[in-house]
Design a protein around this motif. Structure first.
Motif, short mmCIF file in Angstrom:
data_model
loop_
_atom_site.label_atom_id
_atom_site.label_comp_id
_atom_site.label_asym_id
_atom_site.label_seq_id
_atom_site.Cartn_x
_atom_site.Cartn_y
_atom_site.Cartn_z
N PRO A 99 0.77 -1.11 0.22
CA PRO A 99 0.08 0.08 -0.22
C PRO A 99 0.56 1.17 -0.08
CG PRO A 99 0.11 -1.42 2.05
CD PRO A 99 0.68 -1.66 0.93
N SER A 100 2.18 1.57 0.12
CA SER A 100 3.16 2.24 0.78
C SER A 100 4.54 2.30 0.90
CB SER A 100 2.38 3.39 1.63
OG SER A 100 2.78 2.53 3.38
N MET A 101 5.35 3.36 -0.15
CA MET A 101 6.48 2.59 -0.02
C MET A 101 7.35 4.18 0.53
SD MET A 101 7.51 -0.22 -2.70
CE MET A 101 9.30 0.12 -2.52
N ASP A 102 8.53 4.48 0.66
CA ASP A 102 9.42 6.10 0.93
C ASP A 102 10.09 5.41 -0.03
OD1 ASP A 102 7.57 5.60 3.64
OD2 ASP A 102 7.14 7.73 2.74
N CYS A 103 11.08 6.91 -0.52
CA CYS A 103 12.22 6.77 -0.73
C CYS A 103 12.45 8.12 -1.26
CB CYS A 103 11.50 6.53 -2.76
SG CYS A 103 12.82 6.51 -3.45
N ALA A 104 13.95 8.25 -0.25
CA ALA A 104 14.71 9.59 -0.58
C ALA A 104 15.31 9.67 -2.10
CB ALA A 104 15.71 9.00 -0.29
N GLU A 105 15.20 11.14 -1.75
CA GLU A 105 15.39 11.75 -3.21
C GLU A 105 16.87 11.68 -3.68
OE1 GLU A 105 15.30 16.01 -3.30
OE2 GLU A 105 14.10 16.40 -5.31
N GLY A 106 16.54 11.42 -5.35
CA GLY A 106 18.25 11.18 -6.08
C GLY A 106 18.11 9.85 -6.19
N ARG A 107 17.59 8.60 -5.08
CA ARG A 107 17.68 7.52 -5.02
C ARG A 107 17.21 6.74 -6.17
NH1 ARG A 107 20.75 5.95 -0.30
NH2 ARG A 107 21.64 3.88 -1.03
N ALA A 108 16.80 5.13 -6.02
CA ALA A 108 15.99 4.31 -6.98
C ALA A 108 15.03 3.73 -6.35
CB ALA A 108 16.93 3.53 -7.84
N SER A 155 6.42 -8.57 -11.19
CA SER A 155 7.35 -7.33 -11.80
C SER A 155 7.73 -5.89 -10.50
CB SER A 155 6.52 -6.75 -12.84
OG SER A 155 5.63 -6.00 -12.41
N THR A 156 9.06 -5.46 -11.12
CA THR A 156 9.22 -4.73 -10.69
C THR A 156 10.17 -3.08 -11.13
OG1 THR A 156 10.61 -5.91 -8.25
CG2 THR A 156 11.28 -3.46 -8.79
N LEU A 157 8.49 -1.51 -11.07
CA LEU A 157 8.90 -1.17 -11.42
C LEU A 157 10.38 -0.33 -10.64
CD1 LEU A 157 7.68 1.16 -13.62
CD2 LEU A 157 6.68 2.59 -12.11
N ILE A 158 11.07 0.66 -11.74
CA ILE A 158 12.55 1.16 -11.47
C ILE A 158 12.74 2.60 -11.77
CG2 ILE A 158 14.74 1.35 -10.88
CD1 ILE A 158 15.08 -2.05 -11.70
N LEU A 159 11.84 3.04 -10.92
CA LEU A 159 12.75 4.85 -10.75
C LEU A 159 13.86 5.08 -10.25
CD1 LEU A 159 9.34 6.05 -9.78
CD2 LEU A 159 9.57 5.59 -11.98
N PRO A 160 14.61 5.66 -11.77
CA PRO A 160 15.96 5.66 -11.06
C PRO A 160 16.45 6.69 -10.32
CG PRO A 160 15.74 6.02 -13.51
CD PRO A 160 14.37 5.50 -13.19
N HIS A 161 15.97 7.64 -10.72
CA HIS A 161 16.66 8.48 -9.51
C HIS A 161 15.61 9.18 -8.99
CE1 HIS A 161 20.69 7.98 -10.81
NE2 HIS A 161 19.82 7.87 -12.35
N ALA A 162 14.66 9.30 -7.86
CA ALA A 162 13.54 9.52 -7.49
C ALA A 162 14.05 11.03 -7.21
CB ALA A 162 12.82 8.82 -6.80
N THR A 163 12.70 11.62 -8.11
CA THR A 163 12.24 13.28 -7.65
C THR A 163 11.31 13.22 -6.77
OG1 THR A 163 10.86 14.02 -9.58
CG2 THR A 163 13.28 14.10 -10.02
N LEU A 164 11.28 14.07 -6.46
CA LEU A 164 9.90 15.55 -5.43
C LEU A 164 8.26 14.93 -6.12
CD1 LEU A 164 10.72 17.79 -2.90
CD2 LEU A 164 11.00 15.55 -2.18
N ARG A 165 8.75 15.08 -7.39
CA ARG A 165 7.33 15.01 -8.33
C ARG A 165 7.15 13.81 -8.71
NH1 ARG A 165 9.47 18.86 -13.42
NH2 ARG A 165 11.19 18.04 -13.00
#
Lengths: 115, 112
Positions: free
Chosen positions: B8-17, B71-81
């Motif tokens: 249901p939810s996940m967190d990620c640091a800005e700039g990280r995958a 499957s896994t969706l990867i956002l390579p460099h996450a931004t706030l947007r």
């Protein structure tokens, strides 16, 4: 302008009234869809259409009627609105019928409140 | 329908995958996996889709396991947007046509 447009964007109605939400797309996409999204939840498919004069039910079709007499239009009618139909309604279209596999293009949504 | 299961939810640091998982263990051999995201109350935005092979575009990468059950969706460099609800969907093929059935998705929050 090209694209997919929904009208009205906002609508307040009373229980028992008939309401029609309009959806128009200018791409001649074969597929069109209607989804509803209740506050804090995901989208649920109401009806979809693979081509003009072809429609089929989705997950939550009860209380809704659709038609597709022209490729570009896909109106959604609530024959007798109920409070449980208060939601945001999204229309979408896709060119899947032309052999493509890609995206659905969504409208901006119609926010319906039934009092 | 080939159901999908997402956290249901996940967190990620800005700039990280950001790696968003999805299980679709009942998927059929010819059913595609699609990913969409929804920012606030806007209409969902297409990200990527795939069948068997890994896919990459300007937005993200999609990794599909060999047995196609996840499957896994990867956002390579996450931004706030990139903060949004991400939906993993299996395209269902029926005699009357194809459709996408959205689930509840994963709320991804990208933190500064």
């Amino acid at each position: 302008d090209a694209g997919i447009t929904q009208s009205p964007r906002y609508k307040i109605t009373e229980t028992g009234r008939q309401v029609t939400l309009m959806c128009h797309q200018t791409w001649s996409h074969s597929y069109m869809f209607w989804y509803r999204q209740d506050l804090g939840h995901g989208l649920r498919l109401i009806y979809y259409s693979a081509a003009a004069d072809i429609t089929d039910k989705g997950e939550v079709p009860d209380g809704y009627v659709v038609s597709r007499s022209k490729t570009e239009n896909f109106p959604l009618t609530l024959e007798s609105a109920t409070r449980s139909q208060t939601s945001v309604y999204f229309c979408a279209s896709s060119d899947w019928g032309q052999g493509a596999l890609g995206e659905l293009f969504f409208g901006e949504g119609s926010r319906l409140t039934v009092l | 329908d080939a159901k999908t299961t997402q956290p249901p939810s996940m967190d990620c640091a800005e700039g990280r995958a950001a790696n968003l998982p999805c299980n679709h263990s009942t998927i059929s051999g010819n059913e595609y996996v699609y990913w969409y995201r929804q920012i606030h109350s806007q209409g969902p935005q297409y990200i990527i889709h795939g069948l068997k092979n890994n896919e990459t575009n300007e937005m993200a990468s999609l990794i599909i396991t060999e047995d196609r059950k996840s499957s896994t969706l990867i956002l390579p460099h996450a931004t706030l947007r990139d903060t949004a609800v991400y939906y993993c969907i299996v395209r269902v093929q029926e005699t009357s046509g194809s459709r996408l059935t959205f689930g509840e998705g994963t709320q991804l929050t990208v933190n500064p």
